[in-house]
Design an enzyme around this catalytic site. Structure first.
Site, mmCIF file in Angstrom:
data_model
loop_
_atom_site.group_PDB
_atom_site.id
_atom_site.type_symbol
_atom_site.label_atom_id
_atom_site.label_comp_id
_atom_site.label_asym_id
_atom_site.label_seq_id
_atom_site.Cartn_x
_atom_site.Cartn_y
_atom_site.Cartn_z
ATOM 1 C CE LYS A 35 15.290 -0.074 32.440
ATOM 2 N NZ LYS A 35 15.775 0.439 33.729
ATOM 3 N NE ARG A 130 13.948 5.916 39.164
ATOM 4 C CZ ARG A 130 14.531 5.449 38.064
ATOM 5 N NH1 ARG A 130 14.437 6.112 36.932
ATOM 6 N NH2 ARG A 130 15.211 4.318 38.082
ATOM 7 C CE1 TYR A 274 1.998 18.583 5.450
ATOM 8 C CE2 TYR A 274 3.432 16.911 6.421
ATOM 9 C CZ TYR A 274 2.286 17.258 5.724
ATOM 10 O OH TYR A 274 1.420 16.275 5.301
ATOM 11 C CG MET A 326 2.655 9.443 10.212
ATOM 12 S SD MET A 326 0.896 9.216 10.004
ATOM 13 C CE MET A 326 0.239 10.515 11.032
HETATM 14 C C1 LIG Z 1 17.122 0.389 33.741
HETATM 15 C C2 LIG Z 1 17.873 0.086 34.968
HETATM 16 C C3 LIG Z 1 19.222 -0.251 34.888
HETATM 17 C C4 LIG Z 1 20.004 -0.227 33.599
HETATM 18 O O1 LIG Z 1 20.346 1.103 33.298
HETATM 19 P P1 LIG Z 1 21.280 1.462 32.057
HETATM 20 O O2 LIG Z 1 21.577 2.892 32.214
HETATM 21 O O3 LIG Z 1 20.466 1.186 30.829
HETATM 22 O O4 LIG Z 1 22.453 0.568 32.145
HETATM 23 C C5 LIG Z 1 19.875 -0.588 36.065
HETATM 24 N N1 LIG Z 1 19.215 -0.589 37.252
HETATM 25 C C6 LIG Z 1 17.924 -0.257 37.358
HETATM 26 C C7 LIG Z 1 17.271 -0.262 38.682
HETATM 27 C C8 LIG Z 1 17.212 0.101 36.215
HETATM 28 O O5 LIG Z 1 15.931 0.443 36.331
#
Ligand SMILES: *Cc1c(COP(=O)(O)O)cnc(C)c1O
Length: 403
Positions: A35, A130, A274, A326
């Site tokens: 993802k 969640r 800055y 930046m």
């Molecule tokens: C992102 C995710 C993972 C992977 O998590 P990591 O901590 O990056 O290994 C596993 N299961 C679900 C449901 C996730 O959303």
């Protein structure tokens, strides 16, 4: 000349880290979680190195489509399942497995017309609060799904809130055990932290017929049938600073590097950047680096959370001083002069995280900690304006050692 900042993806390290996951969960199948554009690395860039995984876990249809376009014919899991009814068309067309976490998704399945029955991962909310069905709603969701001709196989899934921390996973595992004890189907519980820290924790007795590979000796362990590996594949320790990536045998998969654009010689009392937040305590050299927050480097690395974040200049460890702006940031050159005996020149290599040409490693976890965040955020935030190159080099001696 192009601006000297670049990101380098180390595909050899991706393969190595996948191997580490296999060692931790030798009897489980591995989802490579891709993802967020493979945690900022680029899905297309990591695909080849991670195709040794048993499946890819994606967030949305776009990622799933790209995986199929790249030729992946194995399992793809949509971690949050369908977002609307129409998504199920694509699940049918692309043969996607999908998470079912709420009643609405079951309603959609019930109205979906498909030639091929779907494989679904029914998600239990075991305490993360969640996504997923509450323990007392799980069974009726399972029964509903089980009655649908659209559903072929039901697997069981939950997600840990504290696999990286003191609270641990015991309560959630107990909840999962209680609710799923007599249900058939493959199980998946572990994210990276759970794989590294808890893969061998017991998963209670299960009576129901087991649909996964025969000879699965892991069925009594939390690693179970499938593990879901994300951040560990990308070379970060999910439980940093308690453990480091090097301790887990993980290698950095992304280097963010640039060069010194200029050197400033400060007198005692001179300030930098800055807000003049850094005041020179003595005469000293300051390096100006072609990297700023518009490249994805965290502005909070300026020392909002203690000292400025670590940086490597010519492989020597020093720190960010003054505010990150930046397009530029400034670093203390005193440690570099001390270590090398000379003032670095414009064009000197600067590593913001990852691996220096000298072989020194700066873990992204340390930069994240100094910036009040986690490596996930830094990796995902790599800005589109940073050019990316992919390298495939054999692991060198001393790999994984922090600088
Ligand atoms: C992102 C995710 C993972 C992977 O998590 P990591 O901590 O990056 O290994 C596993 N299961 C679900 C449901 C996730 O959303």
């Amino acid at each position: 000349m192009p601006r000297p900042i670049k990101a380098t993806i180390h595909v050899n390290a991706l393969r190595h880290n996948l191997g580490r996951i296999r060692v931790c969960a030798p009897h489980s199948r591995v989802w490579a979680v891709v993802k967020a554009n493979a945690y900022g690395h680029g899905l297309a860039r990591v695909f080849d190195a991670l195709r040794g995984a048993d499946g890819f876990a994606a967030l949305d249809l776009d990622e799933a489509k790209r995986l199929r376009e790249m030729g992946w014919r194995g399992p793809i899991l949509l971690l949050e399942g369908a977002f609307e009814l129409r998504d199920l068309e694509w699940c049918s067309r692309l043969d996607l497995w999908h998470t079912v976490h709420c009643d609405e998704q079951i309603d959609w399945l019930a109205t979906h017309k498909t030639q091929v029955a779907h494989r679904v991962f029914l998600k239990l909310n075991s305490g993360m609060n969640r996504l997923g069905f509450a323990p007392d709603a799980f069974r009726s969701a399972w029964t509903r799904l089980n009655a649908l001709t659209q559903v072929d196989e039901i697997s069981l899934m939950t997600h840990f809130s504290d696999a990286d921390g003191a609270r641990g996973i015991a309560q959630q595992v107990a909840c999962f055990d209680t609710v799923t004890a007599d249900l058939a189907g493959a199980r998946t519980l572990c994210n990276s932290a759970a794989i590294l820290r808890h893969a061998n924790a017991p998963l209670g007795a299960r009576d129901g017929p087991h649909t996964e590979a025969p000879g699965d000796t892991q069925r009594g362990h939390v690693a179970a049938d499938w593990v879901r590996a994300g951040i560990a594949l990308y070379g970060s320790a999910p439980d940093f600073p308690e453990c480091t990536a090097a301790q887990w045998g993980l290698l950095p998969t992304m280097t963010l590097s640039s060069k010194l654009l200029a050197i400033q010689s400060l007198r005692a009392g001179d300030t930098v950047g800055y807000g003049s937040t850094f005041v020179a305590p003595e005469a000293m050299g300051v390096g100006v680096v072609a990297c700023g927050y518009a490249d994805g480097y965290p502005r909070h690395a300026s020392g909002s959370f203690g000292e400025g974040a670590p940086v490597l200049v010519n492989g020597v460890r020093t720190r960010v001083i003054g505010r990150v702006s930046m397009d530029m940031l400034t670093v203390d050159l005193r440690p570099v002069c001390e270590a090398t005996g000379v003032m670095p020149m414009a064009g000197a290599e600067v590593v913001l995280w990852g691996r220096s040409a000298t072989g020194a490693v700066l873990p992204v976890d340390e930069v994240a900690q100094a910036s009040g965040t986690i490596a996930y955020e830094l990796l995902c935030a790599l800005a589109p304006r940073v050019p990316v190159t992919v390298v495939d080099e054999p692991a060198v001696a001393g790999d994984g050692q922090a600088a």
